[in-house]
Design an enzyme around this catalytic site. Structure first.
Site, mmCIF file in Angstrom:
data_model
loop_
_atom_site.group_PDB
_atom_site.id
_atom_site.type_symbol
_atom_site.label_atom_id
_atom_site.label_comp_id
_atom_site.label_asym_id
_atom_site.label_seq_id
_atom_site.Cartn_x
_atom_site.Cartn_y
_atom_site.Cartn_z
ATOM 1 N N SER A 1 0.801 -1.227 0.000
ATOM 2 C CA SER A 1 0.000 0.000 0.000
ATOM 3 C C SER A 1 0.829 1.271 0.000
ATOM 4 C CB SER A 1 -0.926 0.000 1.229
ATOM 5 O OG SER A 1 -0.183 -0.211 2.425
ATOM 6 N N HIS B 1 -0.885 5.667 6.828
ATOM 7 C CA HIS B 1 -0.366 5.656 5.466
ATOM 8 C C HIS B 1 -0.063 7.095 5.041
ATOM 9 C CE1 HIS B 1 -2.124 1.585 5.319
ATOM 10 N NE2 HIS B 1 -1.242 1.368 4.349
#
Length: 334
Positions: free
Chosen positions: A110, A316
């Site tokens: 990711s 993230h």
């Protein structure tokens, strides 16, 4: 930050880069990288440039970081830039302005697909490949001859090997990859630390560190061997992971300092293992720690999502983390 673009036939420059990334890992890795540098220098006839890679002229590690995560940061970039300029001047070769002719494949999890950066392509589905992710940004800026963006949210070293390497071929010239965080339970570590006690959090982080040190190296070796087998001519860039927290920062709630410190330490250990396995495979490791310094959680200017909605964005990089953090780190090593 100044990126360094080097002609693809500068074997000395690449060998020196590998040497610099290998520093502080262990003596055997340093010797192997130094021997590679020496052979490249003799083959190309650049004896004078070899001095630039001398271990006596390089610090053991950047002075302001104790971890291995900062090995590829600005502390070494000035040396790389000086080396590039010296080689260009010696050979009378201009530095390229674009990557025309490159066949680029972006692999990974990711952090490469761009989860948290928004603007996901419709074809990527649950992989969540973002047009704000560093591979897509690099493609837009450099116009390679071909571009395959196959990184996928949740990918492990095993799933990258089984589901993404088909994009590689003998004509692939450039590869980027992030992998390893999901193998050691990144998501579960963060969930444990957010929801449970400090002691439970630190214990879970320590379990992850044990996995990083014991089981992850073999998995990385297997993945890197697969990449090299399918793309024997490619320049492969392994990117690391940022430290999440600025300690003694602006946060007044959430995790304790002990928890934040343990998570940062785990990131350092992970980056150290990635750097060593990449060097052993002849790949280039590029840390993002320096790019994210000053932009961690609790810094007041975070490039990383904290606990967020949707929850998949949590921990993230934001779009600015991709463009200001990962893209420069990749660009300087590509």
């Amino acid at each position: 930050m100044r990126a360094v673009f080097m002609p693809r036939n500068f074997t000395v420059l690449r060998a020196c880069r590998r040497f610099i990334y290998a520093r502080s890992i262990d003596d055997r890795t340093i010797l192997r990288a130094y021997q590679t540098t020496f052979r490249a220098a003799i083959t190309a006839g650049y004896r004078k440039l070899l001095k630039t890679c001398s271990p006596h002229e390089l610090p053991t590690r950047p002075p302001h970081f104790e971890g291995l995560a900062a090995m590829s940061v600005r502390t070494f970039r000035a040396s790389l830039f000086t080396l590039a300029i010296a080689a260009v001047a010696a050979l009378g070769v201009a530095q390229p302005a674009s990557a025309a002719g490159e066949n680029y494949v972006a692999l990974g999890d990711s952090y490469s697909s761009g989860v948290g950066a928004g603007s996901y392509t419709s074809e990527s589905g649950d992989c969540k490949r973002s047009t704000n992710a560093y591979p897509y940004l690099w493609k837009n800026a450099n116009a390679p001859s071909s571009f395959a963006f196959v990184a996928c949210s949740g990918a492990t070293t095993t799933s990258v090997s089984s589901g993404q390497l088909g994009a590689l071929s003998s004509s692939t010239t450039l590869v980027s990859v992030t992998a390893g965080g999901n193998d050691v339970g990144f998501a579960d570590v963060m969930q444990t630390c957010v929801l449970q006690s400090e002691a439970t959090c630190v214990s879970r982080v320590n379990t992850a560190v044990t996995a990083i040190q014991n089981s992850l190296p073999g998995k990385l070796d297997s993945l890197y061997t697969g990449i090299r087998s399918r793309a024997p001519q490619a320049h492969v860039v392994v990117l690391g992971y940022p430290r999440f927290y600025k300690l003694s920062g602006t946060c007044i709630a959430g995790l304790t300092e002990a928890e934040r410190g343990a998570i940062n330490n785990a990131s350092d250990v992970l980056n150290g293992v990635l750097a060593k396995r990449a060097a052993n495979s002849g790949f280039t490791f590029s840390s993002v720690v320096d790019e994210f310094t000053g932009h961690e959680l609790c810094s007041g200017d975070a490039w990383i999502h904290s606990v967020s909605i949707p929850v998949t964005n949590s921990y993230h990089p934001k779009a600015i983390g991709q463009s200001g953090g990962y893209l420069p780190a990749f660009r300087s090593a590509a």
